[in-house]
Scaffold this motif. Sequence first.
Motif, mmCIF file in Angstrom:
data_model
loop_
_atom_site.group_PDB
_atom_site.id
_atom_site.type_symbol
_atom_site.label_atom_id
_atom_site.label_comp_id
_atom_site.label_asym_id
_atom_site.label_seq_id
_atom_site.Cartn_x
_atom_site.Cartn_y
_atom_site.Cartn_z
ATOM 1 N N VAL A 37 -44.991 -66.335 -17.094
ATOM 2 C CA VAL A 37 -44.255 -65.100 -16.816
ATOM 3 C C VAL A 37 -42.755 -65.337 -16.982
ATOM 4 C CG1 VAL A 37 -43.653 -63.419 -15.032
ATOM 5 C CG2 VAL A 37 -46.031 -64.154 -15.305
ATOM 6 N N PHE A 38 -42.281 -66.501 -16.527
ATOM 7 C CA PHE A 38 -40.865 -66.845 -16.697
ATOM 8 C C PHE A 38 -40.490 -66.874 -18.178
ATOM 9 C CE2 PHE A 38 -37.872 -70.359 -17.563
ATOM 10 C CZ PHE A 38 -36.726 -69.802 -17.002
ATOM 11 N N LEU A 39 -41.372 -67.451 -19.015
ATOM 12 C CA LEU A 39 -41.114 -67.484 -20.451
ATOM 13 C C LEU A 39 -41.054 -66.078 -21.037
ATOM 14 C CD1 LEU A 39 -43.342 -70.433 -21.766
ATOM 15 C CD2 LEU A 39 -40.867 -70.386 -21.495
ATOM 16 N N ILE A 40 -41.930 -65.196 -20.567
ATOM 17 C CA ILE A 40 -41.937 -63.821 -21.065
ATOM 18 C C ILE A 40 -40.627 -63.125 -20.697
ATOM 19 C CG2 ILE A 40 -43.048 -61.568 -20.881
ATOM 20 C CD1 ILE A 40 -44.655 -63.596 -22.459
ATOM 21 N N VAL A 41 -40.194 -63.268 -19.446
ATOM 22 C CA VAL A 41 -38.945 -62.638 -18.998
ATOM 23 C C VAL A 41 -37.760 -63.177 -19.801
ATOM 24 C CG1 VAL A 41 -37.356 -62.376 -17.054
ATOM 25 C CG2 VAL A 41 -39.818 -62.189 -16.677
ATOM 26 N N HIS A 42 -37.734 -64.483 -19.992
ATOM 27 C CA HIS A 42 -36.656 -65.084 -20.784
ATOM 28 C C HIS A 42 -36.663 -64.551 -22.210
ATOM 29 C CE1 HIS A 42 -35.058 -68.223 -23.521
ATOM 30 N NE2 HIS A 42 -34.116 -68.324 -22.598
ATOM 31 N N THR A 43 -37.846 -64.410 -22.783
ATOM 32 C CA THR A 43 -37.970 -63.907 -24.153
ATOM 33 C C THR A 43 -37.496 -62.464 -24.255
ATOM 34 O OG1 THR A 43 -39.845 -65.364 -24.585
ATOM 35 C CG2 THR A 43 -39.586 -63.459 -26.027
ATOM 36 N N VAL A 44 -37.894 -61.633 -23.304
ATOM 37 C CA VAL A 44 -37.515 -60.221 -23.332
ATOM 38 C C VAL A 44 -36.000 -60.060 -23.217
ATOM 39 C CG1 VAL A 44 -37.664 -58.041 -22.068
ATOM 40 C CG2 VAL A 44 -39.730 -59.377 -22.488
ATOM 41 N N LEU A 45 -35.388 -60.807 -22.306
ATOM 42 C CA LEU A 45 -33.944 -60.681 -22.099
ATOM 43 C C LEU A 45 -33.155 -61.212 -23.300
ATOM 44 C CD1 LEU A 45 -33.646 -61.700 -18.334
ATOM 45 C CD2 LEU A 45 -33.578 -59.396 -19.320
ATOM 46 N N SER A 46 -33.565 -62.353 -23.827
ATOM 47 C CA SER A 46 -32.873 -62.886 -24.999
ATOM 48 C C SER A 46 -33.097 -61.991 -26.211
ATOM 49 C CB SER A 46 -33.349 -64.307 -25.303
ATOM 50 O OG SER A 46 -34.743 -64.334 -25.537
ATOM 51 N N SER A 47 -34.282 -61.398 -26.286
ATOM 52 C CA SER A 47 -34.581 -60.471 -27.370
ATOM 53 C C SER A 47 -33.695 -59.230 -27.278
ATOM 54 C CB SER A 47 -36.055 -60.074 -27.321
ATOM 55 O OG SER A 47 -36.349 -59.108 -28.299
ATOM 56 N N PHE A 48 -33.453 -58.768 -26.054
ATOM 57 C CA PHE A 48 -32.596 -57.591 -25.880
ATOM 58 C C PHE A 48 -31.170 -57.889 -26.324
ATOM 59 C CE2 PHE A 48 -29.624 -55.080 -23.334
ATOM 60 C CZ PHE A 48 -30.021 -53.793 -23.684
ATOM 61 N N SER A 49 -30.651 -59.060 -25.997
ATOM 62 C CA SER A 49 -29.295 -59.407 -26.426
ATOM 63 C C SER A 49 -29.203 -59.474 -27.943
ATOM 64 C CB SER A 49 -28.862 -60.740 -25.805
ATOM 65 O OG SER A 49 -29.682 -61.801 -26.264
ATOM 66 N N SER A 50 -30.259 -59.960 -28.581
ATOM 67 C CA SER A 50 -30.290 -59.994 -30.038
ATOM 68 C C SER A 50 -30.341 -58.588 -30.616
ATOM 69 C CB SER A 50 -31.500 -60.805 -30.505
ATOM 70 O OG SER A 50 -31.590 -60.826 -31.908
ATOM 71 N N THR A 51 -31.111 -57.706 -29.968
ATOM 72 C CA THR A 51 -31.203 -56.323 -30.427
ATOM 73 C C THR A 51 -29.856 -55.616 -30.321
ATOM 74 O OG1 THR A 51 -33.522 -56.218 -29.761
ATOM 75 C CG2 THR A 51 -32.390 -54.123 -30.088
ATOM 76 N N VAL A 52 -29.130 -55.854 -29.232
ATOM 77 C CA VAL A 52 -27.802 -55.262 -29.061
ATOM 78 C C VAL A 52 -26.892 -55.690 -30.211
ATOM 79 C CG1 VAL A 52 -25.726 -55.269 -27.631
ATOM 80 C CG2 VAL A 52 -27.965 -55.026 -26.566
#
Length: 576
Positions: A431-446
């Motif tokens: 779950v920690f990996l998923i949260v990290h992936t989602v947040l880093s993915s959002f910064s990339s999307t921005v």
Amino acid sequence: MPARRHKSKSKSPNPSAHANSLSKQGMHKSDDSMAVSSSLNTLLPNHSPITARSQSRMHLENGENDLELNLLAEDERRQARQGVEGYGPEPAHDATKRPISTKDKKAMVLLCVLYLIQGVPLGLALGSVPFILKDHLSYSQLATFALSSYPYSLKLLWSPIVDSVFLPSIGRRKSWIIPMQLVVGTLMLYISLNVQRLLDHPGDYVYELTFVFTSLVFISATQDIAVDGWALTLLSHDNLSYASTCQTIGLNTGYFASFTVFLAFNSVEFTEKWGVPHLTLSAYLKFWSGVCYLVTFWLLFFKKEDKEPATDADMSIMGVYKTIWSICKLKHIQSLVIMHLFAKLGFAANDAASSLKMVEKGFKREDLALAVLIDFPFQILGGYFAANWSRGDRPLRPWVIAFWPRLAFALMATLIVYWFPTPPISSGFFVFLIVHTVLSSFSSTVQFVGISAFHTRVSDPLIGGTYMTLLNTFTNLGGTWPKWFILKGVDAFSVATCKAMEAGIEISIKANECVSDYGKSMCREIGGECVTETDGYYLISAACMTFGVAFLIFYIIPTARKLQELPASVWRVKVD
């Protein structure tokens, strides 16, 4: 294929049509990689096929509106331009929108299918195959295979040829789409028939694998150029914006089918756990090869391409290349290009190697596929919010701000690799990996949306497509070119020892490959065990992040501040 004849530009009576032709011929999608609009900085390399086409197409329509201003008087043009260039309030939209016609609906289905066929080989070359090869190749060999992703970032080099050379009897776009899809189908069939030989001992066939998949990506990129151009005439003007929707649906579906879905069904553990049939790479490639052939023959015999009217305003191949060169000679464009080429270097090691390192440490491929699948809807949602944030007068501001969390997540990913737990991993850590992936993915999307918004703002409407494609090409290259050096560097800076027993005496053998699965297996064959003294991944990652922070502070921030304050007039180029 014969090139379309062009009359002298001095005889062209219609400058608006001439500029519109320029915009159409340059209108192609950028590549980022080559995989979803945002990179999953923890779990997969930064190769996603989704790009800034939606903004590019919107800009095309704005460009057409700008061309109409040439017919107005100077005062009227200045007032009307306010709504086009963003210097004033946008004109109100027509409240009564006509429904989508049956013809447009069929065209949208066709575009989705064509983009789907393009997304399948991209998902294999940029997604699943590197993870399959990871068990058998060193990082240096993976670096060689990574060259297969480069053609998708270099489409600008041959896109004018695809736009200008064709067989009139077949159609301007079908002249390229039909042979390209036949080649894609044939290449996938060839791989399916030779997959056992290639993947059983991939170390002996690295160059053949690289050549085949480079060809596959190159042909898919060429098909993409033609499909982008056909979308401009397949859809009516009122529904042109739906082309980006077709691209998103088709490419994403094909990419995730070849990456997320295939990796899951190719896993023996996954199929046994859920009681579903095991899917081999050979069977998967044969299926899509048949789909390519069926769609291609349907296009050839049952789909007629509407002829585009021949006008004196059509650009020659050399004319488009000269326009590209004129753009590159602008001083602020050169500053922007330098910024793009090195901006992603700070997190390049994370994008290229972190996911491979986690797989090496025992992270299962089916868990990787599941993590990517969970992240996908968050990418779409993140793109929506990022688009709203980037609508202001300073679209580069969110792009610059997002560098800091993205660098922080790259550092966190390096620490995750360093302290990766011994498998099986717990649900909490997953779950920690998923949260990290989602947040880093959002910064990339921005960052993706912000820089695309800036490109849309500064691109000259008269040559909007060419301008956008040029800028997006350098953006994509910034994420593509470091990968080969990163993977080579991991091996070059790694120091490991293979300790084995010989006649009751322990002997040590230096082995740079001992940090990879390939090297460990070689060590085991002589009855030894790998002991890593220095892992080059951490040195490369530290060097990249250090450079990234310094380049951000001393170049990106001051340069971005200057660029977004420049008036729109300095971004314009003179077209003869």
